[in-house]
Design an enzyme around this catalytic site. Structure first.
Site, short mmCIF file in Angstrom:
data_model
loop_
_atom_site.label_atom_id
_atom_site.label_comp_id
_atom_site.label_asym_id
_atom_site.label_seq_id
_atom_site.Cartn_x
_atom_site.Cartn_y
_atom_site.Cartn_z
N ASP A 292 23.77 50.67 111.20
CA ASP A 292 24.48 49.44 110.81
C ASP A 292 25.00 49.56 109.39
O ASP A 292 24.30 49.19 108.45
CB ASP A 292 23.54 48.25 110.96
CG ASP A 292 24.24 46.92 110.75
OD1 ASP A 292 25.48 46.89 110.74
OD2 ASP A 292 23.52 45.91 110.60
N GLU A 326 30.67 43.13 105.16
CA GLU A 326 30.44 42.40 106.41
C GLU A 326 29.13 41.65 106.36
O GLU A 326 29.01 40.53 106.83
CB GLU A 326 30.45 43.39 107.60
CG GLU A 326 30.43 42.72 108.98
CD GLU A 326 29.05 42.47 109.56
OE1 GLU A 326 28.96 41.78 110.57
OE2 GLU A 326 28.05 42.96 108.99
#
Lengths: 465, 465
Positions: A292, A326
């Site tokens: 991630d 993000e």
């Protein structure tokens, strides 16, 4: 026997000759990805030479420089940095927590501050605990049972859902809004069960928001490992009067300058129609952000490399965008869409990989029914690669701000079973990414981009959902 | 808005009511596996309390006792041990090898003896190396270029095949028959590149056979890690005159008594029709055999438990068989089929899980076209669980000896990408098995067994291939 063998050979050669151009192009892409893939080496650098890349950190800036340099080396038509201001939140010294069953009798439990949380007072917070299964329980308990206490959100992820992302969606409100809501009832702080289906000792961080709560009224929020949550819950059942102590030193600084990293191959016949493929370059700070979303970044870079190396010249302009921030702000995604709007850029397709570098199973699409049907025609081409999911659904946080355009949004859907074992935790590290799984994902993305470019999308169909 | 919400709720409830009995049964099986699965705990014991279970070892016998006791505790209709004599091969003290570029200038490389190999002489073997890409190269080189040398088989697994089992099939002859063939040309020993797609430092063992080569003419065989193989090959290119040294102390003992472990639920209406579900209880000795094939054993045990706990009473007799000695002899599988033949037992179905405890993707079947079509009717029932492969193919080594019966043979097909990272190596260990992936496999197997039991198979159709 001999006749049937000859027949078999004849059939086999017929099949080879009957192979379509598309079958050949997909085979070239997959072959190249599996034999000379670059993504794993890039990820090795991002993970092991740079490490966790929280927005505003030195590592995030090193990652901008590194990926720009790598894109520069690919011989694309253009590579640039798109400035964006990002929040800078810093964890500070390691967090510390314990359960106190009697004065002096304590058991340490692993916690970590949630991203965006305020610090505790210097001496930490010690208070009674009230366990809830969700935000909706607060109203029932009321201020008298919450005031001055630490609220312990302990609703676990639902294990019977096959997609672990669905389980996550069903729980993550506790982490995101739990502190803001508990603060309204006078809570002293909140502890949230980590968002994972495993029972282990890793606390999982992630973003939280105070919404419109005034700075002075913000209470600290931390995640506790699932084993810690089980212990705390069991201890509370034996004695509801136990106390919980935690201390964290995190801090929000002023916004700092950062960048989206962008590279493009200019389209040969429709250069004004833009296709985006991307992931996010920032990560949390506990692990090295391999799944991630280091994985999604290197896969997106790889899409351009694979198409280029197999000799394919896209008709439309193909952009890789490595979005910044993000995790705790989405500033990069918003900035990209804003600039696109201001420049009147026409986007026809955007694909994000932000679900881990695991074996790809397919895609979910945020698009019209017409476009979904159009894309589903290509399912057969993906069958040899065991890609079978072409469904409506979530695309990606960074590309969602493009939604007001007339485009198809897509998300890569890798196998989800192990994702939350690592998500936002100390063990999201390079050794948990398998090279072939990562490269199969990149090849699957490149194949879809190739087909979208070649056959286009169906314009003027409204996105539903 | 309110109307559409009501409509949505109405539709949802209709869907629930329209759920077929089969859909409900599959949901019960998956739910139970994911919430109260036993397989992972059983595997934890097999892997971490017992460890590697090579045929004839104390660990193999402990595994027989443990799994029998666990099956006893499930309240099946019958649990028993089926005696079978198994080979006993022992690795001895750790193997040792180095590349000698000049006298006194050496680099150690990781090797392990292949299962069934003879030892080197006490002082080891030191000789020149001849590198080949396969057995077919021996003939070209001829005795004059091979005699007295160590043959180094270095054909890597083909990375462009999507199924890693296909890549394995394309290479494993080097390991299995390499020593027997090289011995015929006077080789002093053989070194085989490990059967894995990764570049790392683990040597991977596995079975080999001397065929009809007389005991006196058998030469020692070892696997070298892929990094070791790359180094050896590169060093050879610089200087073909380098020497290789290796030493191993493995030994074949007389056969010893062991057992297949069997448990059964007697069928309510067709007790004479037998369905088998199984894995193999033995493993190699380097790791703890978690993926190969502890996973398959506990999944097979779990199939009976899941069906029992969900209240399903099979019409046919359902047996779990934990086969002994798949790795280096297949004595358990052969014995089971022999006893079945002697007792005139009618088997209608057999399913093996021996491809690792990874996310299940479906099944491959060794059965008639009619039966494949029959089974493929149920594909839709598996879709919610992302099970999509129902193809012709390999079933399993242990159940193959049943093939002369009128039955359907099936193999669970989990995701194959990571299997050979661990296969037969030191890192085939418990921490590389994900609990959900393991349990999804068990639920998928139980679901197929349920459907086969309920709807039967099509008899008197010949198995082709």
């Amino acid at each position: 026997m001999r006749t049937s063998l000859l027949l078999l050979l004849f059939c086999a050669s017929t099949i080879v000759f009957a192979q379509s151009e598309d079958e050949k192009q997909l085979k070239s892409i997959y072959d190249l990805a599996l034999t000379e893939g670059q993504g794993y080496d890039w990820l090795n650098h991002l993970s092991n030479q740079i490490g966790g890349r929280l927005s505003g950190s030195v590592q995030a800036e090193l990652a901008v420089d590194y990926t720009k340099a790598q894109l520069d080396s690919l011989g694309l038509d253009r590579v640039w940095l798109q400035p964006v201001m990002v929040p800078k939140w810093v964890r500070g010294t390691p967090e510390f927590a314990f359960i106190e069953t009697k004065p002096g009798l304590t058991t340490n439990v692993p916690i970590c501050a949630l991203g965006g949380s305020v610090a505790t007072p210097d001496g930490g917070i010690k208070a009674n605990i009230v366990e809830v299964k969700g935000i909706e329980d607060l109203e029932k308990l009321g201020r008298e049972q919450i005031e001055g206490k630490i609220v312990f959100y302990n609703r676990p992820m639902e294990p019977t859902l096959i997609s672990t992302f669905e389980s996550y969606s069903g729980c993550v409100d506790q982490r995101y809004a739990g502190a803001a809501e508990a603060g309204k009832f006078g809570a002293a702080g909140v502890i949230v069960r980590s968002m994972t289906l495993r029972l282990d000792d890793y606390p999982h961080t992630g973003s939280m928001s105070y919404g419109d709560v005034a700075v002075a009224n913000r209470i600290p929020a931390a995640a506790i490992s699932t084993n810690g949550a089980e212990l705390l819950s069991a201890t509370l059942k034996l004695n509801p009067d136990i106390k919980f102590y935690f201390k964290q030193n995190c801090k929000q600084f002023d916004d700092v300058q950062s960048y989206n990293v962008i590279g493009e191959i200019r389209g040969t016949t429709h250069p004004n129609e833009i296709m985006v493929v991307g992931g996010h370059l920032d990560s949390w700070d506990l692990g090295d952000g391999s799944h991630d979303d280091g994985a999604g970044c290197v896969q997106s870079m790889e899409v351009l490399r694979l198409l280029k190396e197999t000799g394919y010249k896209p008709k439309r302009t193909l952009r890789v965008v490595l979005f910044m921030n993000e995790e705790n702000g989405l500033r990069g995604g918003n900035k990209y869409a804003e600039v696109a709007r201001n420049k009147n850029e026409k986007h026809v397709f955007a694909l994000e990989s932000d679900s881990g570098g695991f074996t790809p199973r397919g895609f979910s699409f945020n698009c019209s029914d017409e476009n979904l049907k159009h894309i589903q025609q290509w399912k057969g081409l993906f069958e040899p690669y065991l890609i079978h999911m072409f469904v409506k659904g979530y695309s990606g946080a960074d590309i969602r701000p493009l939604m007001d355009q007339d485009l198809v949004l897509a998300g890569l859907r890798p196998d989800s079973q192990r994702y939350f074992d690592h998500h936002h935790a100390e063990n999201d590290t390079f050794e948990h990414v398998n090279q072939r799984e990562l490269q199969l994902g990149a090849a699957t993305m490149a194949s879809l981009v190739y087909l979208i470019d070649k056959y286009g999308t169906i314009p003027n169909t409204k996105i539903k959902g």
